[in-house]
Design a protein around this motif. Structure first.
Motif, PDB file in Angstrom:
ATOM      1  N   THR A   1      50.912   2.928  45.509  1.00  0.00           N
ATOM      2  CA  THR A   1      50.257   2.429  44.500  1.00  0.00           C
ATOM      3  C   THR A   1      48.787   1.770  44.770  1.00  0.00           C
ATOM      4  O   THR A   1      48.329   1.339  43.617  1.00  0.00           O
ATOM      5  CB  THR A   1      51.107   1.296  43.823  1.00  0.00           C
ATOM      6  OG1 THR A   1      51.209   0.552  44.559  1.00  0.00           O
ATOM      7  CG2 THR A   1      52.226   2.472  43.222  1.00  0.00           C
ATOM      8  N   GLY A   2      48.496   1.332  45.753  1.00  0.00           N
ATOM      9  CA  GLY A   2      47.596   0.388  46.131  1.00  0.00           C
ATOM     10  C   GLY A   2      46.352   1.045  46.418  1.00  0.00           C
ATOM     11  O   GLY A   2      46.366   2.333  46.807  1.00  0.00           O
ATOM     12  N   GLY A   3      44.887   1.235  45.438  1.00  0.00           N
ATOM     13  CA  GLY A   3      43.401   1.933  46.584  1.00  0.00           C
ATOM     14  C   GLY A   3      43.099   0.442  47.226  1.00  0.00           C
ATOM     15  O   GLY A   3      43.215  -0.220  47.275  1.00  0.00           O
TER      16      GLY A   3
ATOM     17  N   GLY B   1      54.668  -5.394  42.225  1.00  0.00           N
ATOM     18  CA  GLY B   1      53.977  -3.901  41.850  1.00  0.00           C
ATOM     19  C   GLY B   1      52.540  -2.927  43.111  1.00  0.00           C
ATOM     20  O   GLY B   1      53.334  -1.851  43.438  1.00  0.00           O
ATOM     21  N   ASP B   2      52.150  -3.661  44.091  1.00  0.00           N
ATOM     22  CA  ASP B   2      51.413  -3.073  45.487  1.00  0.00           C
ATOM     23  C   ASP B   2      51.833  -4.070  46.281  1.00  0.00           C
ATOM     24  O   ASP B   2      51.926  -5.315  46.260  1.00  0.00           O
ATOM     25  CB  ASP B   2      50.073  -2.512  45.000  1.00  0.00           C
ATOM     26  CG  ASP B   2      49.228  -4.347  44.770  1.00  0.00           C
ATOM     27  OD1 ASP B   2      48.939  -4.623  46.100  1.00  0.00           O
ATOM     28  OD2 ASP B   2      49.175  -4.922  43.752  1.00  0.00           O
ATOM     29  N   ASN B   3      52.118  -2.981  47.000  1.00  0.00           N
ATOM     30  CA  ASN B   3      52.694  -4.387  48.248  1.00  0.00           C
ATOM     31  C   ASN B   3      51.259  -4.580  48.948  1.00  0.00           C
ATOM     32  O   ASN B   3      51.111  -5.753  50.282  1.00  0.00           O
ATOM     33  CB  ASN B   3      53.339  -3.362  49.390  1.00  0.00           C
ATOM     34  CG  ASN B   3      54.670  -3.557  49.364  1.00  0.00           C
ATOM     35  OD1 ASN B   3      54.775  -3.938  48.121  1.00  0.00           O
ATOM     36  ND2 ASN B   3      55.505  -3.512  50.205  1.00  0.00           N
TER      37      ASN B   3
ATOM     38  N   THR C   1      56.499  -3.232  55.000  1.00  0.00           N
ATOM     39  CA  THR C   1      55.972  -2.209  54.677  1.00  0.00           C
ATOM     40  C   THR C   1      56.329  -1.503  53.490  1.00  0.00           C
ATOM     41  O   THR C   1      57.473  -1.674  52.657  1.00  0.00           O
ATOM     42  CB  THR C   1      57.308  -1.142  55.908  1.00  0.00           C
ATOM     43  OG1 THR C   1      57.400   0.259  55.987  1.00  0.00           O
ATOM     44  CG2 THR C   1      58.578  -1.770  54.822  1.00  0.00           C
ATOM     45  N   SER C   2      55.534  -0.559  52.888  1.00  0.00           N
ATOM     46  CA  SER C   2      55.505   0.480  51.911  1.00  0.00           C
ATOM     47  C   SER C   2      56.934   1.543  52.239  1.00  0.00           C
ATOM     48  O   SER C   2      57.091   1.989  53.840  1.00  0.00           O
ATOM     49  CB  SER C   2      54.122   1.106  51.005  1.00  0.00           C
ATOM     50  OG  SER C   2      53.888  -0.236  50.400  1.00  0.00           O
ATOM     51  N   GLY C   3      56.518   2.822  51.163  1.00  0.00           N
ATOM     52  CA  GLY C   3      57.103   3.494  51.587  1.00  0.00           C
ATOM     53  C   GLY C   3      58.207   4.067  51.556  1.00  0.00           C
ATOM     54  O   GLY C   3      59.189   4.739  51.087  1.00  0.00           O
TER      55      GLY C   3
ATOM     56  N   GLY D   1      51.086   1.019  54.697  1.00  0.00           N
ATOM     57  CA  GLY D   1      51.068   1.920  53.205  1.00  0.00           C
ATOM     58  C   GLY D   1      52.017   3.369  52.883  1.00  0.00           C
ATOM     59  O   GLY D   1      51.830   2.948  54.400  1.00  0.00           O
ATOM     60  N   THR D   2      51.997   3.641  52.179  1.00  0.00           N
ATOM     61  CA  THR D   2      52.867   4.839  52.381  1.00  0.00           C
ATOM     62  C   THR D   2      51.865   5.857  52.200  1.00  0.00           C
ATOM     63  O   THR D   2      52.383   7.235  53.389  1.00  0.00           O
ATOM     64  CB  THR D   2      53.384   5.212  50.659  1.00  0.00           C
ATOM     65  OG1 THR D   2      54.158   4.310  50.057  1.00  0.00           O
ATOM     66  CG2 THR D   2      53.838   6.272  50.360  1.00  0.00           C
ATOM     67  N   SER D   3      51.440   5.576  52.509  1.00  0.00           N
ATOM     68  CA  SER D   3      50.023   7.116  52.670  1.00  0.00           C
ATOM     69  C   SER D   3      49.832   7.488  54.244  1.00  0.00           C
ATOM     70  O   SER D   3      49.381   7.918  55.229  1.00  0.00           O
ATOM     71  CB  SER D   3      48.453   7.527  52.710  1.00  0.00           C
ATOM     72  OG  SER D   3      47.911   5.595  52.217  1.00  0.00           O
TER      73      SER D   3
ATOM     74  N   ASN E   1      59.980  -5.359  52.105  1.00  0.00           N
ATOM     75  CA  ASN E   1      59.394  -4.303  51.098  1.00  0.00           C
ATOM     76  C   ASN E   1      59.591  -5.524  49.771  1.00  0.00           C
ATOM     77  O   ASN E   1      60.474  -6.570  50.353  1.00  0.00           O
ATOM     78  CB  ASN E   1      59.932  -2.884  51.048  1.00  0.00           C
ATOM     79  CG  ASN E   1      59.406  -2.516  50.480  1.00  0.00           C
ATOM     80  OD1 ASN E   1      58.539  -2.389  49.811  1.00  0.00           O
ATOM     81  ND2 ASN E   1      59.939  -0.863  50.744  1.00  0.00           N
ATOM     82  N   GLU E   2      59.291  -4.546  48.166  1.00  0.00           N
ATOM     83  CA  GLU E   2      59.544  -5.139  47.532  1.00  0.00           C
ATOM     84  C   GLU E   2      60.621  -4.690  47.143  1.00  0.00           C
ATOM     85  O   GLU E   2      61.059  -4.094  47.914  1.00  0.00           O
ATOM     86  CB  GLU E   2      58.487  -5.101  46.395  1.00  0.00           C
ATOM     87  CG  GLU E   2      58.962  -5.195  45.399  1.00  0.00           C
ATOM     88  CD  GLU E   2      57.658  -6.360  44.214  1.00  0.00           C
ATOM     89  OE1 GLU E   2      56.368  -5.657  44.156  1.00  0.00           O
ATOM     90  OE2 GLU E   2      57.475  -7.065  42.856  1.00  0.00           O
ATOM     91  N   ASN E   3      61.366  -5.509  46.276  1.00  0.00           N
ATOM     92  CA  ASN E   3      62.786  -4.661  45.897  1.00  0.00           C
ATOM     93  C   ASN E   3      63.197  -4.503  44.884  1.00  0.00           C
ATOM     94  O   ASN E   3      63.371  -4.823  43.541  1.00  0.00           O
ATOM     95  CB  ASN E   3      64.276  -6.219  45.311  1.00  0.00           C
ATOM     96  CG  ASN E   3      65.166  -5.320  45.536  1.00  0.00           C
ATOM     97  OD1 ASN E   3      65.575  -4.805  45.953  1.00  0.00           O
ATOM     98  ND2 ASN E   3      66.503  -6.732  46.098  1.00  0.00           N
TER      99      ASN E   3
HETATM  100  N1  GLU Z   1      57.522  -1.370  47.425  1.00  0.00           N
HETATM  101  C1  GLU Z   1      56.441   0.277  47.392  1.00  0.00           C
HETATM  102  C2  GLU Z   1      57.589   1.129  47.808  1.00  0.00           C
HETATM  103  O1  GLU Z   1      58.654   0.798  48.837  1.00  0.00           O
HETATM  104  C3  GLU Z   1      55.580   0.421  47.235  1.00  0.00           C
HETATM  105  C4  GLU Z   1      54.398  -0.174  46.560  1.00  0.00           C
HETATM  106  C5  GLU Z   1      53.964   0.077  47.234  1.00  0.00           C
HETATM  107  O2  GLU Z   1      52.854   1.311  47.233  1.00  0.00           O
HETATM  108  O3  GLU Z   1      51.839  -1.077  47.694  1.00  0.00           O
HETATM  109  O4  GLU Z   1      57.550   2.681  47.481  1.00  0.00           O
END
Ligand code: GLU
Length: 262
Positions: free
Chosen positions: A214-216, A150-152, A52-54, A15-17, A137-139
């Motif tokens: 975006t995910g908790g 919406g969330d990975n 991967t997010s981010g 995740g991004t964090s 990743n999501e497009n």
């Molecule tokens: N696809 C989004 C990104 O790469 C992230 C979605 C998520 O945070 O789960 O920024």
């Protein structure tokens, strides 16, 4: 203690964090460690996929924006910038270990469409055959409200189901699922094993999460629900120490283990 099945095909979600600092810039040390562990697992014969997010978070940092845009176009534009940077970094770090990667940007529409979905699975299979690690990743720049996961976390479970992975490891900024919110309750205890994800558990997980992705925890439970139902053992663990993935694969207790139902 629940035992992880023999893992030949593994999906890891980051995740991004975990990937970035509060500044929105890449946490280079983390990316370096993660790439090293995943390359090593690939060398050992495991078919690894990284979700991967981010993209948005890194794009925000690279564009020098002071916050994540609140409008869709702003986030989509940031994602295009961040996705480049992400893949550049992954290519560099995986490349250091002689590991080739491939990028797959997926939308819900691709997975829901039988023909596109078949093409997608064919591409995964070919990448495994070639010994490359698919990075998914999501497009973000084309997906909008009605067609996004919406969330990975969810995306990673869908990918794990699609490619019939043996296990899904979701790396996050917490040690796993707790029976209370550890940031406010010092008696909160880590739940090592979850057999059934019910409403009670979803309530326990409510609200937790950082503000860079975006995910908790709730989205992680939903992901675990999708994956375990499809026969994929799921582990939610701290991404601070990617080398703990080795422990998980040795069947040792790390994070929260969600036992697959098949
Ligand atoms: N696809 C989004 C990104 O790469 C992230 C979605 C998520 O945070 O789960 O920024």
């Amino acid at each position: 203690m629940a035992v992880l099945k023999d893992v030949k095909r593994l999906v890891v979600k980051v995740g991004t964090s975990t990937l970035t600092y509060e500044t929105g810039k890449m946490n280079i040390r983390r990316v370096a460690k993660l790439s090293s562990v995943l390359s090593d697992l690939a060398n050992s014969g495991i078919e690894v996929t990284l979700v991967t997010s981010g993209a948005i978070g890194v794009g925000v940092g690279k564009l020098g924006l002071c916050a994540r845009p609140t409008d869709t176009q702003g986030r989509q534009a940031a994602a295009t910038v961040g996705q480049c940077e992400l893949m550049f970094m992954y290519d560099k770090f995986f490349g250091e270990h002689g590991q080739t990667i491939g990028q797959l940007l997926i939308t819900k529409g691709d997975v829901d469409d039988p023909v596109r979905c078949k093409n997608l699975t064919n591409t995964f299979e070919k990448l495994f055959e070639y010994g490359a690690i698919p990075i998914v990743n999501e497009n973000d720049s084309v997906a909008v409200d009605e067609i996004v996961y919406g969330d990975n976390d969810t995306l990673s479970a869908i990918v794990a189901r699609l490619i019939k992975a043996d296990a899904l490891i979701i790396l996050t900024d917490a040690d796993g699922l707790y029976d209370a919110d550890p940031s406010v309750d010092e008696n909160a205890r880590l739940i090592p094993v979850v057999d059934v994800i019910d409403d009670e558990l979803l309530k326990v997980a409510g609200g937790s999460g950082s503000n860079r992705g975006t995910g908790g925890m709730v989205t992680k439970l939903h992901a675990a629900q999708i994956a375990t139902k499809a026969g994929v053992d799921t582990i939610v663990m701290n991404g601070e120490t990617p080398q703990d993935i080795y422990k998980v694969l040795e069947g040792r207790q790390v994070g929260t283990f969600f036992k697959s139902r098949r």
